[in-house]
Design a protein around this motif. Structure first.
Motif, PDB file in Angstrom:
ATOM      1  N   PHE A 166       0.743  -1.214  -0.013  1.00 23.64           N
ATOM      2  CA  PHE A 166       0.013  -0.151  -0.082  1.00 23.64           C
ATOM      3  C   PHE A 166       0.886   1.259   0.152  1.00 23.64           C
ATOM      4  O   PHE A 166       0.082   2.488   0.520  1.00 23.64           O
ATOM      5  N   SER A 167       1.949   1.058  -0.250  1.00 21.61           N
ATOM      6  CA  SER A 167       2.919   2.189  -0.208  1.00 21.61           C
ATOM      7  C   SER A 167       2.679   3.489  -1.357  1.00 21.61           C
ATOM      8  O   SER A 167       2.836   3.254  -2.433  1.00 21.61           O
ATOM      9  N   PRO A 168       2.300   4.324  -0.766  1.00 23.68           N
ATOM     10  CA  PRO A 168       1.833   5.669  -1.653  1.00 23.68           C
ATOM     11  C   PRO A 168       3.046   6.047  -2.294  1.00 23.68           C
ATOM     12  O   PRO A 168       4.032   6.609  -1.551  1.00 23.68           O
ATOM     13  N   ALA A 169       3.237   6.472  -3.520  1.00 30.71           N
ATOM     14  CA  ALA A 169       4.364   7.064  -4.251  1.00 30.71           C
ATOM     15  C   ALA A 169       3.952   8.300  -4.961  1.00 30.71           C
ATOM     16  O   ALA A 169       2.782   8.426  -5.475  1.00 30.71           O
ATOM     17  N   LEU A 170       4.688   9.393  -4.527  1.00 29.00           N
ATOM     18  CA  LEU A 170       4.268  10.787  -5.135  1.00 29.00           C
ATOM     19  C   LEU A 170       4.230  10.622  -6.773  1.00 29.00           C
ATOM     20  O   LEU A 170       5.170   9.757  -7.258  1.00 29.00           O
ATOM     21  N   PRO A 171       3.326  11.296  -7.245  1.00 28.86           N
ATOM     22  CA  PRO A 171       3.312  11.419  -8.835  1.00 28.86           C
ATOM     23  C   PRO A 171       4.536  12.130  -9.310  1.00 28.86           C
ATOM     24  O   PRO A 171       5.086  13.012  -8.620  1.00 28.86           O
ATOM     25  N   SER A 172       4.949  11.771 -10.516  1.00 22.96           N
ATOM     26  CA  SER A 172       6.126  12.522 -11.156  1.00 22.96           C
ATOM     27  C   SER A 172       5.912  12.255 -12.583  1.00 22.96           C
ATOM     28  O   SER A 172       5.080  11.812 -13.227  1.00 22.96           O
ATOM     29  N   GLY A 173       6.611  13.283 -13.301  1.00 20.82           N
ATOM     30  CA  GLY A 173       6.606  13.341 -14.579  1.00 20.82           C
ATOM     31  C   GLY A 173       5.787  14.313 -15.100  1.00 20.82           C
ATOM     32  O   GLY A 173       5.242  15.283 -14.313  1.00 20.82           O
ATOM     33  N   ALA A 174       5.136  14.248 -16.300  1.00 22.73           N
ATOM     34  CA  ALA A 174       4.479  15.136 -16.968  1.00 22.73           C
ATOM     35  C   ALA A 174       3.062  15.204 -16.139  1.00 22.73           C
ATOM     36  O   ALA A 174       2.465  16.302 -16.330  1.00 22.73           O
ATOM     37  N   THR A 175       2.552  14.333 -15.727  1.00 21.40           N
ATOM     38  CA  THR A 175       1.200  14.272 -15.220  1.00 21.40           C
ATOM     39  C   THR A 175       1.085  14.599 -13.511  1.00 21.40           C
ATOM     40  O   THR A 175       0.135  14.449 -13.010  1.00 21.40           O
ATOM     41  N   ALA A 176       2.244  15.027 -13.096  1.00 21.59           N
ATOM     42  CA  ALA A 176       2.254  15.103 -11.576  1.00 21.59           C
ATOM     43  C   ALA A 176       1.357  16.290 -11.541  1.00 21.59           C
ATOM     44  O   ALA A 176       0.539  16.131 -10.150  1.00 21.59           O
ATOM     45  N   ALA A 177       1.290  17.403 -11.946  1.00 22.43           N
ATOM     46  CA  ALA A 177       0.515  18.562 -11.706  1.00 22.43           C
ATOM     47  C   ALA A 177      -1.101  18.022 -11.255  1.00 22.43           C
ATOM     48  O   ALA A 177      -1.633  18.575 -10.704  1.00 22.43           O
ATOM     49  N   ALA A 178      -1.333  17.373 -12.477  1.00 20.26           N
ATOM     50  CA  ALA A 178      -2.676  16.935 -12.513  1.00 20.26           C
ATOM     51  C   ALA A 178      -3.207  15.730 -11.562  1.00 20.26           C
ATOM     52  O   ALA A 178      -4.403  15.706 -11.226  1.00 20.26           O
ATOM     53  N   ASN A 179      -2.181  15.215 -10.788  1.00 21.12           N
ATOM     54  CA  ASN A 179      -2.440  14.098  -9.944  1.00 21.12           C
ATOM     55  C   ASN A 179      -2.088  14.471  -8.347  1.00 21.12           C
ATOM     56  O   ASN A 179      -2.096  13.854  -7.539  1.00 21.12           O
ATOM     57  N   GLN A 180      -2.071  15.924  -8.146  1.00 24.88           N
ATOM     58  CA  GLN A 180      -1.611  16.287  -6.836  1.00 24.88           C
ATOM     59  C   GLN A 180      -2.369  17.788  -6.677  1.00 24.88           C
ATOM     60  O   GLN A 180      -2.034  18.482  -7.648  1.00 24.88           O
ATOM     61  N   VAL A 181      -2.797  18.101  -5.221  1.00 23.69           N
ATOM     62  CA  VAL A 181      -3.076  19.262  -4.999  1.00 23.69           C
ATOM     63  C   VAL A 181      -2.126  19.709  -3.676  1.00 23.69           C
ATOM     64  O   VAL A 181      -2.374  18.880  -2.799  1.00 23.69           O
ATOM     65  N   PRO A 182      -1.720  20.804  -3.337  1.00 26.76           N
ATOM     66  CA  PRO A 182      -1.098  21.859  -4.249  1.00 26.76           C
ATOM     67  C   PRO A 182      -0.409  21.090  -5.489  1.00 26.76           C
ATOM     68  O   PRO A 182       0.256  20.075  -5.305  1.00 26.76           O
TER      69      PRO A 182
END
Length: 197
Positions: free
Chosen positions: A104-120
């Motif tokens: 269940f280890s949550p990994a931070l989004p990265s790359g081109a879609t990072a902004a669309a998948n995190q807030v802020p």
């Protein structure tokens, strides 16, 4: 006599070497963040084997937050110590996809879609400014609770791409805690709440 001089020379070198090996976690220059004066733990991160789940230097909590109507994080210090207040809480929400047990280890989004998948949209760190209320229940005490309503979700954790809380979301929180009657706040500690339902 020669052996004694060699022995004393080696002993001197060893003592000089040991005196140079200081704890440089806090040297005022490279890492000015205060070292915790009391062990701060998060009881909800403890797995069935009795060991806290810590990955990427973050405590991992799996929680049925949507059904409960809130995200709830317990913060604890040893008996005899007292949590006075949270001096700062910084939060971020990100999508983690479908969890596959037992990982269940949550990994931070990265790359081109990072902004669309995190807030802020910009990644936060332990030194980011606080952006959430720091109200807790149970203070002063050796265990307190921090809550975020999922029905009245904080605006800083929503945007057009992520308007509502969903299963698989992760709430990333950095807590700065003031323990006992000191004015010094503890080094920020990261918790990731994995929303399972």
């Amino acid at each position: 006599m020669k052996i004694r001089k060699i022995y004393l020379s080696l002993l001197s070198v060893a003592l000089l070497w040991l005196s140079a090996c200081e704890n440089d976690e806090y040297d005022g220059l490279t890492d000015p963040d205060p070292i915790p004066s009391a062990a701060i733990t998060f009881p909800q991160s403890v797995e069935s084997n009795g060991v806290a789940r810590i990955e990427d230097n973050a405590y991992i909590i799996k929680q049925n937050s949507i059904a409960a109507g809130q995200i709830s994080v317990q913060i604890k210090v040893p008996e005899g110590r007292t949590i006075q207040e949270l001096t700062r809480v910084t939060g971020q929400r990100f999508k983690n996809g479908t969890p596959v047990a037992p990982n269940f280890s949550p990994a931070l989004p990265s790359g081109a879609t990072a902004a669309a998948n995190q807030v802020p949209n910009a990644a936060i760190s332990r030194n980011s400014a606080g952006n959430l209320p720091n109200t807790i229940t149970g203070a002063p005490g050796n265990m307190v609770t921090y809550t975020i309503s999922t029905t009245d979700f904080p605006a800083v954790l929503t945007d057009a791409e992520m308007p509502t809380v969903a299963v698989g979301d992760v709430i990333r929180l950095f807590f700065r805690v003031r323990v006992d009657n000191t004015e010094q706040e503890q080094r920020a500690i990261e918790v990731r709440v994995y929303i399972t339902g």
